[in-house]
Design an enzyme around this catalytic site. Structure first.
Site, short mmCIF file in Angstrom:
data_model
loop_
_atom_site.label_atom_id
_atom_site.label_comp_id
_atom_site.label_asym_id
_atom_site.label_seq_id
_atom_site.Cartn_x
_atom_site.Cartn_y
_atom_site.Cartn_z
N SER A 82 -60.88 1.88 39.31
CA SER A 82 -61.99 2.52 38.60
C SER A 82 -61.78 2.40 37.10
O SER A 82 -60.63 2.41 36.62
CB SER A 82 -62.04 4.01 38.96
OG SER A 82 -62.91 4.69 38.08
N TYR A 102 -57.31 11.47 39.60
CA TYR A 102 -58.09 10.31 40.05
C TYR A 102 -57.74 9.05 39.25
O TYR A 102 -57.50 7.98 39.79
CB TYR A 102 -59.57 10.67 39.91
CG TYR A 102 -60.56 9.61 40.30
CD1 TYR A 102 -60.92 9.44 41.64
CD2 TYR A 102 -61.18 8.81 39.35
CE1 TYR A 102 -61.86 8.49 42.01
CE2 TYR A 102 -62.12 7.87 39.70
CZ TYR A 102 -62.46 7.70 41.04
OH TYR A 102 -63.40 6.77 41.39
N LYS A 154 -56.10 5.66 40.59
CA LYS A 154 -56.89 4.43 40.52
C LYS A 154 -56.16 3.31 39.79
O LYS A 154 -56.44 2.14 40.01
CB LYS A 154 -58.24 4.72 39.85
CG LYS A 154 -59.21 5.47 40.75
CD LYS A 154 -59.36 4.75 42.07
CE LYS A 154 -60.64 5.06 42.80
NZ LYS A 154 -60.64 4.46 44.14
#
Ligand code: NAI
Length: 297
Positions: free
Chosen positions: A152, A165, A169
């Site tokens: 991401s 996150y 990622k």
């Protein structure tokens, strides 16, 4: 020539919604037999139901494709292995693994519990490792495999409130970098996707116009290409969204070398602008290449 996946078996994790659903539908429409993995549940990973996976399997079948559901979580080694077992039991093998499953538990780091940190890392990073680990020997033994990990821009470039996150990622990119080297000679290729799409994960952040432009279906051609026999590239990061496709790469400044004596803190201070200057830059493809640059001639 039309790219097809006849006689190929694909696992798409988190395929009950959003991007995973679009990847699964596209692969199936081109002949792949697809394991549609999804335990259901909310964006934060709470709850669960079979409906998400079942519905995508029904859509694939209605369009004349071949698919089976699987409801296991990627975030546990045993259940992740069971996803691969579903592929082997149903279709005899596995050729393609699209690690797409994902959850969000956004909070600023100072408000984030370690449980929310662990959970997000488990699904995105360890989930990717667990599923790929179960499929790896099968692909390596038959000298064919295509793996996609889902990164991401949040991890690659940073996003407020996403330390869990973002960390996870970028972890999948580090994971990919090693498997590129380990898989290459066995014709097992692995690439990372950095998607942008309007899904239940992102829709609250987007206007209706943006959602219209950012359909998950506009990302999936990149994933399907990376999963194809035609794709001979491995170990690279690909941005995809709204019909935009671009490779992402790290770069390193030429840097500064203090020679003939031990460097001091003041050397760093005196040279910091030059050390940081990326006006000209280099791209290294392995840690060994970079270590050589560090060590020098
Ligand atoms: P989504 O929420 O629509 O889909 C994620 C799917 O993963 C859901 O169906 C969910 O049930 C499933 N899932 C959650 N935990 C799971 C587990 N433990 N095991 C198996 N499946 C599980 O979200 P979206 O946007 O389609 O996300 C797909 C992937 O793309 C995620 O990895 C996400 O982080 C990534 N991504 C999405 C972006 C976007 O703009 N939508 C941007 C960057 C990355």
């Amino acid at each position: 020539m039309t790219i097809r996946f006849d006689n190929r078996v694909a696992i798409v994790t988190g395929a009950g919604n959003g991007l995973g659903r679009a990847h699964a539908l596209l692969l199936a429409s081109r002949g792949a037999k697809v394991v549609v993995n999804d335990p259901g549940g909310a964006v934060d990973g709470k709850g669960g139901n079979h409906a998400a996976a079942d519905q995508v399997v029904a859509e694939i079948k209605a369009a004349g494709g071949v698919a089976v559901p699987n409801y296991d979580s990627v975030a546990d080694p045993k259940s992740a292995a069971n996803i691969v077992k579903t592929a082997v039991d149903s279709f005899g093998t596995v050729d393609i693994v699209v690690n797409n499953a994902g959850v969000l538990r956004d909070k600023t780091f100072h408000n984030m519990t370690v449980e929310d940190f662990d959970f997000v890392v488990k699904v995105h990073f360890l989930g990717t490792a667990y599923v790929t680990h179960a499929a790896w020997p099968i692909m390596r033994n038959k000298a064919y495999g295509r793996v996609v990990v889902t990164s991401s821009n949040s991890g690659i470039y940073g996003n407020f409130g996403q330390s869990n996150y973002g960390g996870a990622k970028l972890a999948v990119v580090g994971f990919m970098n090693a498997l590129r080297l380990e898989g290459q000679k066995y014709n097992v290729f692995i690439n990372a996707l950095a998607p942008v799409a309007g899904t239940r994960m992102t829709e609250s952040l987007m206007t209706p116009e943006a959602l219209e432009k950012l359909k998950p279906e506009y990302v999936s051609p990149m994933v399907a290409y990376l999963c194809s026999e035609q794709c001979q590239r491995t170990g690279e990061i690909w941005s995809a969204g709204a019909g935009y496709f671009a490779r992402i790469e790290y770069r390193e400044a030429p840097g500064v070398r203090i020679e003939g004596r031990a460097p001091t803190i003041e050397d760093v201070e005196a040279n910091i602008e030059k050390i940081a200057d990326l006006t000209t830059n280099k791209i290294y493809r392995t840690s060994g290449e970079e270590v050589q640059a560090v060590v020098g001639a």
